[in-house]
Design a protein around this motif. Structure first.
Motif, PDB file in Angstrom:
ATOM      1  N   ILE A 167       0.798  -1.227  -0.053  1.00 21.74           N
ATOM      2  CA  ILE A 167       0.024  -0.127  -0.095  1.00 21.74           C
ATOM      3  C   ILE A 167       0.975   1.358  -0.095  1.00 21.74           C
ATOM      4  CG2 ILE A 167      -1.898   1.391   1.403  1.00 21.74           C
ATOM      5  CD1 ILE A 167      -2.632  -1.344   2.294  1.00 21.74           C
ATOM      6  N   ASP A 168       2.038   1.182   0.716  1.00 21.39           N
ATOM      7  CA  ASP A 168       2.842   2.284   0.784  1.00 21.39           C
ATOM      8  C   ASP A 168       3.655   2.377  -0.597  1.00 21.39           C
ATOM      9  OD1 ASP A 168       4.654   4.307   1.439  1.00 21.39           O
ATOM     10  OD2 ASP A 168       5.992   2.813   2.720  1.00 21.39           O
ATOM     11  N   THR A 169       2.934   3.011  -1.786  1.00 24.34           N
ATOM     12  CA  THR A 169       3.719   2.905  -2.911  1.00 24.34           C
ATOM     13  C   THR A 169       4.852   3.723  -3.055  1.00 24.34           C
ATOM     14  OG1 THR A 169       2.109   4.683  -3.649  1.00 24.34           O
ATOM     15  CG2 THR A 169       1.426   2.379  -4.124  1.00 24.34           C
ATOM     16  N   ASP A 170       4.888   5.079  -2.270  1.00 26.57           N
ATOM     17  CA  ASP A 170       6.409   5.890  -2.534  1.00 26.57           C
ATOM     18  C   ASP A 170       7.256   5.261  -1.409  1.00 26.57           C
ATOM     19  OD1 ASP A 170       5.186   6.458  -0.031  1.00 26.57           O
ATOM     20  OD2 ASP A 170       5.027   8.597  -0.526  1.00 26.57           O
ATOM     21  N   HIS A 171       7.082   4.164  -0.800  1.00 28.08           N
ATOM     22  CA  HIS A 171       8.148   3.737   0.189  1.00 28.08           C
ATOM     23  C   HIS A 171       8.760   4.717   1.425  1.00 28.08           C
ATOM     24  CE1 HIS A 171       8.144   0.279  -2.582  1.00 28.08           C
ATOM     25  NE2 HIS A 171       8.487   1.025  -3.490  1.00 28.08           N
ATOM     26  N   SER A 172       7.693   5.635   1.603  1.00 30.31           N
ATOM     27  CA  SER A 172       8.067   6.263   2.797  1.00 30.31           C
ATOM     28  C   SER A 172       8.192   6.106   4.253  1.00 30.31           C
ATOM     29  CB  SER A 172       7.274   7.682   2.234  1.00 30.31           C
ATOM     30  OG  SER A 172       5.836   7.340   3.069  1.00 30.31           O
ATOM     31  N   GLY A 173       7.525   4.791   4.241  1.00 29.85           N
ATOM     32  CA  GLY A 173       7.413   4.181   5.648  1.00 29.85           C
ATOM     33  C   GLY A 173       5.988   4.720   6.407  1.00 29.85           C
ATOM     34  N   LEU A 174       5.207   5.452   5.452  1.00 30.78           N
ATOM     35  CA  LEU A 174       3.867   6.022   5.763  1.00 30.78           C
ATOM     36  C   LEU A 174       2.827   5.548   4.663  1.00 30.78           C
ATOM     37  CD1 LEU A 174       4.802   9.336   7.555  1.00 30.78           C
ATOM     38  CD2 LEU A 174       4.228   7.386   8.800  1.00 30.78           C
ATOM     39  N   ILE A 175       1.560   5.420   5.102  1.00 28.96           N
ATOM     40  CA  ILE A 175       0.472   5.269   4.124  1.00 28.96           C
ATOM     41  C   ILE A 175      -0.335   6.535   4.199  1.00 28.96           C
ATOM     42  CG2 ILE A 175      -1.476   3.967   3.536  1.00 28.96           C
ATOM     43  CD1 ILE A 175      -0.340   1.407   4.694  1.00 28.96           C
ATOM     44  N   SER A 176      -0.200   7.181   3.107  1.00 28.75           N
ATOM     45  CA  SER A 176      -1.091   8.448   3.025  1.00 28.75           C
ATOM     46  C   SER A 176      -2.539   7.999   2.745  1.00 28.75           C
ATOM     47  CB  SER A 176      -0.569   9.336   1.790  1.00 28.75           C
ATOM     48  OG  SER A 176      -0.711   8.757   0.586  1.00 28.75           O
ATOM     49  N   PHE A 177      -3.656   8.786   3.092  1.00 26.21           N
ATOM     50  CA  PHE A 177      -4.749   8.687   2.627  1.00 26.21           C
ATOM     51  C   PHE A 177      -5.268   8.194   1.312  1.00 26.21           C
ATOM     52  CE2 PHE A 177      -6.959  10.579   6.744  1.00 26.21           C
ATOM     53  CZ  PHE A 177      -6.214   9.772   7.443  1.00 26.21           C
ATOM     54  N   LYS A 178      -4.464   8.898   0.567  1.00 26.34           N
ATOM     55  CA  LYS A 178      -4.629   8.965  -0.915  1.00 26.34           C
ATOM     56  C   LYS A 178      -3.925   7.411  -1.448  1.00 26.34           C
ATOM     57  CE  LYS A 178      -3.341  10.811  -5.398  1.00 26.34           C
ATOM     58  NZ  LYS A 178      -2.381  11.968  -6.036  1.00 26.34           N
ATOM     59  N   GLU A 179      -2.831   6.933  -0.797  1.00 22.04           N
ATOM     60  CA  GLU A 179      -2.595   5.678  -1.186  1.00 22.04           C
ATOM     61  C   GLU A 179      -3.430   4.677  -0.543  1.00 22.04           C
ATOM     62  OE1 GLU A 179       2.358   6.158  -0.910  1.00 22.04           O
ATOM     63  OE2 GLU A 179       1.377   6.045   0.699  1.00 22.04           O
ATOM     64  N   PHE A 180      -3.934   4.812   0.607  1.00 21.34           N
ATOM     65  CA  PHE A 180      -4.937   3.794   1.048  1.00 21.34           C
ATOM     66  C   PHE A 180      -6.071   3.715   0.150  1.00 21.34           C
ATOM     67  CE2 PHE A 180      -8.205   2.167   3.830  1.00 21.34           C
ATOM     68  CZ  PHE A 180      -7.443   1.382   4.543  1.00 21.34           C
ATOM     69  N   HIS A 181      -6.599   4.890  -0.330  1.00 19.14           N
ATOM     70  CA  HIS A 181      -7.648   4.886  -1.159  1.00 19.14           C
ATOM     71  C   HIS A 181      -7.508   4.188  -2.372  1.00 19.14           C
ATOM     72  CE1 HIS A 181     -11.007   6.339  -3.965  1.00 19.14           C
ATOM     73  NE2 HIS A 181     -11.838   6.339  -2.798  1.00 19.14           N
ATOM     74  N   GLN A 182      -6.567   4.657  -3.167  1.00 20.66           N
ATOM     75  CA  GLN A 182      -6.082   4.061  -4.335  1.00 20.66           C
ATOM     76  C   GLN A 182      -5.898   2.447  -4.210  1.00 20.66           C
ATOM     77  OE1 GLN A 182      -2.399   6.221  -5.214  1.00 20.66           O
ATOM     78  NE2 GLN A 182      -3.591   7.848  -6.526  1.00 20.66           N
ATOM     79  N   THR A 183      -5.179   1.856  -3.152  1.00 23.28           N
ATOM     80  CA  THR A 183      -5.296   0.415  -3.149  1.00 23.28           C
ATOM     81  C   THR A 183      -6.670  -0.307  -3.074  1.00 23.28           C
ATOM     82  OG1 THR A 183      -2.943   0.891  -2.028  1.00 23.28           O
ATOM     83  CG2 THR A 183      -4.105  -1.209  -1.812  1.00 23.28           C
ATOM     84  N   TRP A 184      -7.266   0.473  -2.284  1.00 22.27           N
ATOM     85  CA  TRP A 184      -8.574  -0.252  -1.912  1.00 22.27           C
ATOM     86  C   TRP A 184      -9.474   0.002  -3.227  1.00 22.27           C
ATOM     87  CZ3 TRP A 184      -9.890  -4.052   0.921  1.00 22.27           C
ATOM     88  CH2 TRP A 184      -9.061  -4.056   1.905  1.00 22.27           C
ATOM     89  N   GLU A 185      -9.586   0.940  -4.076  1.00 28.28           N
ATOM     90  CA  GLU A 185     -10.131   0.993  -5.217  1.00 28.28           C
ATOM     91  C   GLU A 185      -9.836  -0.142  -6.416  1.00 28.28           C
ATOM     92  OE1 GLU A 185     -12.458   2.696  -6.542  1.00 28.28           O
ATOM     93  OE2 GLU A 185     -12.839   4.094  -4.764  1.00 28.28           O
ATOM     94  N   LEU A 186      -8.531  -0.380  -6.224  1.00 32.12           N
ATOM     95  CA  LEU A 186      -8.094  -1.512  -7.142  1.00 32.12           C
ATOM     96  C   LEU A 186      -8.484  -3.024  -6.544  1.00 32.12           C
ATOM     97  CD1 LEU A 186      -4.160  -0.563  -7.728  1.00 32.12           C
ATOM     98  CD2 LEU A 186      -6.063  -0.576  -9.330  1.00 32.12           C
ATOM     99  N   LEU A 187      -8.329  -3.041  -5.069  1.00 36.73           N
ATOM    100  CA  LEU A 187      -8.970  -4.300  -4.510  1.00 36.73           C
ATOM    101  C   LEU A 187     -10.417  -4.549  -4.701  1.00 36.73           C
ATOM    102  CD1 LEU A 187      -8.147  -6.726  -2.837  1.00 36.73           C
ATOM    103  CD2 LEU A 187      -8.615  -5.341  -0.686  1.00 36.73           C
TER     104      LEU A 187
END
Length: 545
Positions: free
Chosen positions: A479-499
């Motif tokens: 889910i942490d697509t930019d490998h920052s060590g944090l999941i942004s709300f945008k990353e979280f939403h994008q992942t669940w849209e795909l799922l």
């Protein structure tokens, strides 16, 4: 065990809220959670002394698991200019000078570098084209209370090859354990636990040839850095400055200045650092050569504020890590620290202390100890709930379920006999009171709830993810697509849209947003690994209740 992650914070500069936020996100130092702090603990911020007390405390409790590298601000001359001296004298008006003298000695003994598994070098500033780790490992560092002045005049002999080999063999060569080697750090008796080894190199000086330009170069750098006046004042009281230093002293001094004050540059070569007035600018060719010569693969340094809290350079062979967020002003930069496992791959955890975050951090920092204690206390109260109810009913003759807070405190102490200040603890243990009265029956029911409840509008999302609970860390990294060590709300939403599309399941955008906000316990606008894992631990608790 060899699977332990080691954590590397960078400059803290008196920002206590950042240190506490690191502990909140990553956990307190322990034998299972080792740390290497990379210098510049003090100056600029207002809580430098508190940071030192915390770090020194953990160092005493976990001497083999907490390592403190020296930074260029662990220097009593620098402290005169950048605030730490004033802070200490303001907080300790009677004994401040004695404390400063003691800290001056402690700073001089701090390691200049640390090596992980013989592959990763951690140093505060950097390196130069003359960096010699063998010499650094043998420096009698107590002579260098400040990198901005020459050392005391002493006669030192060269270490023999036989003694050198003997000391190297004694540096914790314990099979099957990871190696964390603090260069110039003299350890005590070796620790034979099978979790994380520590080995240290001896601190004996090595003779070298005199470089006639060294003294002039360093004097010039001191003038450029603005400490010439402070050095002149020291000359009045320190007679050793009237004596000439030895060839070895000058060479060691240059090595130390380069490691504490240097910065990387994109061009090849090595030139004096005119901006700082000490150390050098070194290029990618110098990095390659020093790493090759010492059979290393990565250099971690600090010393420079970075907007994202970290930065790669020199073909990703050098990492700058900076942990003081809001360094110049609020919002100017994020802080970060590194977590590294046995594969020696760095993982970056970013954060930014805010007013809200600071309040949460201060509460929960006391929190990591306090929260465990409160949880255990609630369990004790729940175990004795029958006795407590009977005792409370003595003050509730009309059976209304209400008693005064004073009666609650005295009765709880009488039943449990723990000698605790119950009235002080009341805000943490009793959710609500009215006019000095409390509903003790409702309070008893609430005692079994020791963790926050997730308010999620669509539990099917968590159910889907919980099926993969054994791989939660892998899921987090996906889910942490930019490998920052944090999941942004945008990353979280994008992942669940795909799922949602893949599973052909109807999950509303609002449900996804509600889930993300529910998992973000500290409300800093992102989800870290601890919050992510905690969410599923709570789901597990709910599933079994």
């Amino acid at each position: 065990m060899n699977s332990l992650f080691i954590s590397f914070p960078g400059d803290l500069h008196g920002h206590l809220e950042d240190l506490l936020l690191i502990f909140y996100k990553n956990g307190l130092p322990s034998s299972d959670k080792p740390y290497v702090f990379n210098g510049d603990f003090v100056d600029r911020g207002k809580n430098s002394l508190e940071i030192l007390l915390i770090l020194f405390g953990f160092l005493l409790v976990y001497p083999n698991d907490v390592h403190l590298n020296r930074g260029n601000h662990e220097d009593h001359i620098v402290n005169l200019r950048y605030g730490f001296t004033k802070e200490v004298l303001g907080k300790y008006r009677v004994h401040g000078k004695k404390i400063l003298k003691l800290l001056q000695m402690i700073f001089s003994w701090l390691p200049l570098a640390t090596v992980i598994d013989n592959k990763v070098l951690i140093v505060h500033g950097g390196i130069s084209d003359t960096t010699d780790l063998d010499k650094i490992a043998c420096v009698d560092r107590q002579k260098y209370a400040s990198a901005l002045r020459p050392p005391k005049m002493k006669v030192h002999g060269c270490m023999t090859k036989m003694n050198e080999n003997r000391e190297r063999e004694a540096c914790g060569q314990v099979e099957g354990r990871r190696r964390v080697c603090s260069l110039t750090y003299q350890s005590s008796a070796p620790d034979h636990r099978q979790d994380l080894p520590r080995r240290s190199l001896n601190n004996t000086p090595v003779c070298s040839k005199l470089d006639l330009s060294v003294d002039e170069k360093l004097n010039r750098r001191c003038r450029l850095s603005g400490f010439d006046q402070a050095r002149c004042e020291l000359k009045k009281s320190d007679s050793y400055l009237e004596s000439k230093t030895t060839e070895t002293d000058l060479d060691e001094w240059k090595q130390i200045v380069d490691m504490l004050w240097s910065d990387p540059m994109p061009q090849n070569g090595c030139i004096p650092n005119e901006v700082r007035g000490g150390g050098c600018y070194w290029g990618p060719d110098v990095t390659e050569e020093v790493l090759r010569r010492n059979n290393l693969q990565l250099l971690i340094r600090s010393h420079e504020c970075k907007q994202d809290g970290y930065e790669f350079c020199h073909n990703r062979r050098v990492i700058t890590i900076f942990s003081a967020s809001n360094y110049y002003e609020v919002g100017s930069n994020r802080g970060a620290f590194i977590r590294m496992g046995p594969d020696l791959v760095p993982h970056f955890i970013q954060y930014q202390a805010s007013t809200t975050c600071r309040e949460l951090t201060l509460r929960q920092s006391v929190g990591w100890t306090e929260r465990s204690a409160l949880k255990a206390l609630r369990e004790q109260l729940f175990v004795h709930r029958s006795d407590l109810i009977s005792a409370f009913q003595e003050f509730d003759p009309n059976n209304k379920g209400m008693i005064s807070v004073t009666h609650w405190a005295s009765t709880t102490e009488r039943v449990l006999n723990l000698g605790l200040p119950w009235r002080v603890l009341r805000p943490q243990l009793v959710s609500s009171t009215q006019h000095g009265m409390m509903d003790y029956q409702q309070w008893i029911k609430e005692l079994s709830i020791t963790e926050p409840k997730l308010e999620i509008s669509d539990n099917s999302i968590l159910d889907t993810m919980y099926k993969n609970h054994s791989n939660l860390e892998t899921i987090f990294r996906i889910i942490d697509t930019d490998h920052s060590g944090l999941i942004s709300f945008k990353e979280f939403h994008q992942t669940w849209e795909l799922l949602r599309s893949h599973l052909k399941t109807e999950i509303s955008a609002k449900a996804i947003a509600d889930l993300a906000q529910s998992i973000d316990f500290n409300k800093d606008g992102s989800i870290d690994i601890n919050e992510f894992l905690e969410a599923f631990r709570l789901v597990d608790i709910s599933a079994h209740n």
